[in-house]
Write a protein that holds these residues in place. Sequence first.
Motif, PDB file in Angstrom:
ATOM      1  N   LYS A 270       0.742  -1.119  -0.047  1.00 17.17           N
ATOM      2  CA  LYS A 270      -0.082  -0.022  -0.094  1.00 17.17           C
ATOM      3  C   LYS A 270       1.171   1.434  -0.099  1.00 17.17           C
ATOM      4  CE  LYS A 270      -3.411  -2.719   0.716  1.00 17.17           C
ATOM      5  NZ  LYS A 270      -4.694  -2.992  -0.198  1.00 17.17           N
ATOM      6  N   LYS A 271       0.247   2.417  -0.283  1.00 17.57           N
ATOM      7  CA  LYS A 271       0.988   3.632  -0.391  1.00 17.57           C
ATOM      8  C   LYS A 271       0.609   4.406   0.905  1.00 17.57           C
ATOM      9  CE  LYS A 271       3.468   3.428  -4.008  1.00 17.57           C
ATOM     10  NZ  LYS A 271       4.998   3.533  -3.758  1.00 17.57           N
ATOM     11  N   THR A 272      -0.057   3.788   1.784  1.00 16.38           N
ATOM     12  CA  THR A 272      -0.622   4.801   2.967  1.00 16.38           C
ATOM     13  C   THR A 272      -0.156   3.916   4.080  1.00 16.38           C
ATOM     14  OG1 THR A 272      -2.808   3.938   2.911  1.00 16.38           O
ATOM     15  CG2 THR A 272      -2.488   6.137   1.924  1.00 16.38           C
ATOM     16  N   PRO A 273       0.155   4.627   5.288  1.00 13.36           N
ATOM     17  CA  PRO A 273       0.481   3.697   6.585  1.00 13.36           C
ATOM     18  C   PRO A 273      -0.515   3.246   7.134  1.00 13.36           C
ATOM     19  CG  PRO A 273       0.329   6.253   6.947  1.00 13.36           C
ATOM     20  CD  PRO A 273       0.288   6.011   5.530  1.00 13.36           C
ATOM     21  N   LYS A 274      -0.290   2.440   8.026  1.00 15.32           N
ATOM     22  CA  LYS A 274      -1.432   1.614   8.973  1.00 15.32           C
ATOM     23  C   LYS A 274      -0.426   1.327  10.143  1.00 15.32           C
ATOM     24  CE  LYS A 274      -4.647  -2.310   8.962  1.00 15.32           C
ATOM     25  NZ  LYS A 274      -5.194  -3.390   8.223  1.00 15.32           N
ATOM     26  N   LYS A 275      -1.139   1.093  11.412  1.00 17.66           N
ATOM     27  CA  LYS A 275      -0.513   0.819  12.494  1.00 17.66           C
ATOM     28  C   LYS A 275      -0.147  -0.619  12.280  1.00 17.66           C
ATOM     29  CE  LYS A 275      -2.622   3.930  15.985  1.00 17.66           C
ATOM     30  NZ  LYS A 275      -3.362   4.153  16.998  1.00 17.66           N
ATOM     31  N   GLY A 276       0.987  -1.090  12.740  1.00 20.43           N
ATOM     32  CA  GLY A 276       1.563  -2.548  12.544  1.00 20.43           C
ATOM     33  C   GLY A 276       2.151  -2.822  11.273  1.00 20.43           C
ATOM     34  N   ALA A 277       1.803  -2.013  10.324  1.00 20.38           N
ATOM     35  CA  ALA A 277       2.299  -2.354   8.921  1.00 20.38           C
ATOM     36  C   ALA A 277       3.888  -1.938   8.655  1.00 20.38           C
ATOM     37  CB  ALA A 277       1.819  -1.443   7.942  1.00 20.38           C
ATOM     38  N   LEU A 278       4.591  -2.912   8.052  1.00 19.19           N
ATOM     39  CA  LEU A 278       5.915  -2.806   7.767  1.00 19.19           C
ATOM     40  C   LEU A 278       6.001  -1.523   6.461  1.00 19.19           C
ATOM     41  CD1 LEU A 278       7.073  -6.400   6.850  1.00 19.19           C
ATOM     42  CD2 LEU A 278       6.973  -5.269   9.203  1.00 19.19           C
TER      43      LEU A 278
END
Length: 265
Positions: free
Chosen positions: A107-115
């Motif tokens: 993905k191009k947007t962040p998310k909690k816990g994402a790498l």
Amino acid sequence: MSLLKDFTDLGNFYADKGGNRPYLEKRSNAYLDDFTRNAGSNNYTKFARDVNRWGQPGCQGQPWCAVYQFWKLVKILGLKKALQIMGGGFYNCRSVTKHAKNNGTWKKTPKKGALVVFRNGAHMGSIINYNGSYIYTNEGNTSSSEGVVANGGSCRNKRYRRGNPAIDGYVWINYGTAGESTSVDTASALKRKPQYVGKVTAKELNVRAWAGVESPVIKKWPLLREGNLVDICDTIKASDGSEWHYVRIAGKYYGFVATKYIKRQ
């Protein structure tokens, strides 16, 4: 507690045990569990040691930012799910990116816990938090210096502006609930001592990171050919009931192959 919180807390622990006391890589294979003792710049860590013990390539003595993230995921989600998230080339940031793109989790947007992957796969971290202006990360093999620091030698929490051009993108992760966690006990219980020798009967045979055709192909030794010999260490069943051998190749690489393509010698 949610598994996402457990993952975040684990990263925070290694970035700041006791307050401003991050885990430091070692100059040799000694005192790997100590946060500061035997600190050096030779890329020896407890994370690579543990990954090796789980039958996976920990790549001891090599840059370890991705291995650190894999280690955390295994601790919280279990070995099989960690491999599904990062792929069989989890020790290489570019391989992780390719695996995520192939599986629809890039993905191009962040998310909690994402790498989060930086600089065309030169470095990797995970997202602790984010807002409209910044992302906040937990990273291995970096430093406290501002900006992306690859091979920096320690675990740290850092921040970057959302629009930083060094950010390649993000690997989103579904953490589920605590009841879905899979421990590493299954991996730890696997026999690593060869029991007998087997011969490959298929023209070509993939070596996978875990039992089951849905598991990623390992990158250290992705393919066997008819007539190749392997050491059979153990046998387990995949989730669909099929049998798989846990094998050793060339005396050092471990992975899984379908038992129906191996003949005992």
